[in-house]
Design an enzyme around this catalytic site. Structure first.
Site, short mmCIF file in Angstrom:
data_model
loop_
_atom_site.label_atom_id
_atom_site.label_comp_id
_atom_site.label_asym_id
_atom_site.label_seq_id
_atom_site.Cartn_x
_atom_site.Cartn_y
_atom_site.Cartn_z
N LYS A 99 -7.37 18.80 8.93
CA LYS A 99 -8.32 17.64 8.85
C LYS A 99 -8.81 17.07 9.48
CE LYS A 99 -7.00 13.67 9.69
NZ LYS A 99 -8.33 13.07 9.65
N GLU A 120 -2.12 18.33 22.31
CA GLU A 120 -2.41 17.87 22.85
C GLU A 120 -2.50 16.65 22.95
OE1 GLU A 120 -6.69 18.56 26.03
OE2 GLU A 120 -5.70 19.72 24.55
N CYS A 155 -10.39 15.51 27.84
CA CYS A 155 -9.38 14.67 27.61
C CYS A 155 -9.14 15.18 29.32
CB CYS A 155 -8.18 15.92 26.90
SG CYS A 155 -8.54 15.66 25.09
N GLU A 207 -5.58 5.35 29.40
CA GLU A 207 -6.75 5.45 29.04
C GLU A 207 -7.92 5.25 28.61
OE1 GLU A 207 -6.69 10.90 27.19
OE2 GLU A 207 -6.07 9.44 26.25
#
Length: 478
Positions: A172, A247, A281, A380
């Site tokens: 996906k 992750e 990331c 974040e």
């Protein structure tokens, strides 16, 4: 506007519902491609296609699967420019970076084709007359849910590992980058991969992703994305106790000690902060800069930010393009606004010109005077915004760095390597970068702790995550 179909069982198909949605060029805000809007019926078809293809794919010799992955790598290289332009147009990646990402994707297939041949089982010592061993086997059907920050390389990382050891896949893509990964799937399919080994379905995470994660015939989930979404995937997967390799989010501490080489630090960290518009990331999350070098560090970082060319990602002179979407632009700019309202200062931000006003651009920024408890320091941001906090000898820098639900990575800068190695032992993160930063390392692509993930991704350890161990014991005296 280009129209695309999904890949299910070796055939290119529309959604069962006939529904579609449109992806957007983030540099212009204009519609770019129309892709199918999948639902649970399409998910089920894709999973069943992957299940049907699994016995034959898993039954191949490792050398045969590896040869197929090498052919995929060659096909990626042959179509590198076209794939790079997809990243440019749909993600806003500057062309030079996009081309490098595509070539990196080819390397992932070659690398995993190679190391999979060295992934061995384990012999278990037994008494005389008996032998026992762990045999490595593929899980079966792997659902791979791809993030939007690096759609091609992340699809390559996950798919190459899953395929190399004998799993089949349902992938996906991120909704906003669906065109890019469908084009990538076209290239992979042209390499001669058997029907059903890779299937690609497009649609939103809250429907297609949920259906995949909860599907009883999916054996393993590979996911990269936010921690909150990862927790939801875990809840959906728990119904059938699926293996999950994840992750997740990060807010990575950077510690600049008073004896750090500031020029070297800014060269590395500045690139990492503004490359891919800060959508990394493992990029810097919050900087703890010692008071003795605080002003000097800010000056050097601002000088670096001033050299960043922001503009059309198709222009090879561009260093930084837009962020991926309007909503993400608003989120990042909201963090800056909230920090200023809370007493921080906008130390630097480039001015927008006319070419930046029609797309989703966030100009390179540095926010100073930040305190540890501000949202911009705790959460974040995932954008081209350096969040800088001053610390003193009275502060417990280890406690500050560890004070986060995340544990992806940390960046340490000092000339005292012994001190940094000692600090690294007590940091609760998966990776520590000392006076350096690597974009990727074949042996350790991703490793994280706390709410930043589960398992390892990349290298031999990552490849092993896509296998399970079966114990076989024989009494050969009978």
């Amino acid at each position: 506007m280009q129209e695309y179909k999904m890949l299910i069982g070796g055939a290119w198909t529309d959604a069962e519902s006939g529904g579609t949605f449109v992806t957007v060029n983030p540099a212009t805000g204009e519609a770019l491609a129309r892709v199918p809007l999948a639902d649970e019926r399409d998910v089920d078809k894709a999973v069943q296609a992957a299940r049907a293809a699994f016995p034959a794919w898993a039954g191949l010799r490792q050398s045969e699967r590896s040869a197929m992955l090498n052919r995929i790598a060659a096909a990626i290289r042959e179509n590198a420019r076209e794939l790079a332009m997809c990243e440019v147009l749909e993600h806003g990646t500057p062309y030079n970076d996009a081309f490098g990402v595509v070539m990196g994707a080819a390397e992932k297939f070659d690398y995993n084709a190679s190391v999979a041949q060295a992934l061995l089982g384990i012999h278990i010592p037994m008494e005389r007359g008996m032998t026992s061993y762990f045999r490595r086997e593929p899980f079966g059907v792997a659902a791979l849910i791809i993030p939007w920050n690096f759609p091609i390389i992340m699809m390559a990382v996950k798919a190459s590992m899953a395929l190399a050891v004998g799993n089949t896949c349902v992938i996906k893509p991120p909704s906003i980058n669906s065109m890019t990964d469908l084009k990538f799937a076209e290239v992979i399919q042209k390499s001669g991969l058997p029907a059903g080994v890779i299937n690609v379905i497009t649609g939103p995470g809250d429907s297609v992703g949920k259906a995949l994660a909860s599907h009883p015939d999916v054996d393993l989930i590979g996911f990269t994305g936010s921690s909150e979404t990862g927790k939801a995937v875990l809840r959906y997967a728990s119904g059938t106790v699926k293996k999950c390799v994840m992750e997740l989010g990060g807010n990575n501490p950077v510690v600049i000690m008073p004896d750090a080489d500031l020029t070297a630090a800014v060269k590395v960290l500045g690139f990492r902060q503004y490359n891919n518009s800060g959508q990394h990331c493992s990029g810097p999350g919050r900087y703890y800069v010692h008071e003795k070098v605080y002003d000097a560090f800010l000056e050097k970082l601002a000088a670096f930010a001033g050299t960043v060319t922001v503009g059309d990602p198709a222009d090879e002179a561009t260093f930084m393009g837009p962020v991926v979407s309007k909503s993400h632009q608003e989120k990042v700019e909201g963090y800056i606004k909230g920090a200023l309202e809370g007493g921080a200062a906008l130390y630097y931000q480039a001015e927008k010109t006319d070419c930046h006003k029609k797309g989703f651009f966030v100009m390179p920024a540095i926010v100073s005077g930040v305190t540890h408890d501000m949202p911009i320091a705790k959460e974040e941001v995932f954008g081209p915004v350096a969040v800088v906090i001053k610390y003193t000898d009275k502060d417990d820098i280890l406690a500050l760095a560890n004070d986060s639900p995340y544990g992806l990575c940390a960046h340490l800068w000092s000339s005292d390597i012994r001190r940094l190695l000692k600090l690294s032992e007590d940091l609760r993160v998966g990776s520590v970068f000392i006076n350096c930063q690597t974009l990727t390392n074949e042996q350790s692509w991703g490793t994280s702790v706390k709410e930043s993930g589960l398992g390892k991704e990349g290298g031999m350890a990552g490849l092993a995550e896509f296998t399970e161990l079966k114990m076989v014991t024989v009494d050969y005296t009978v």
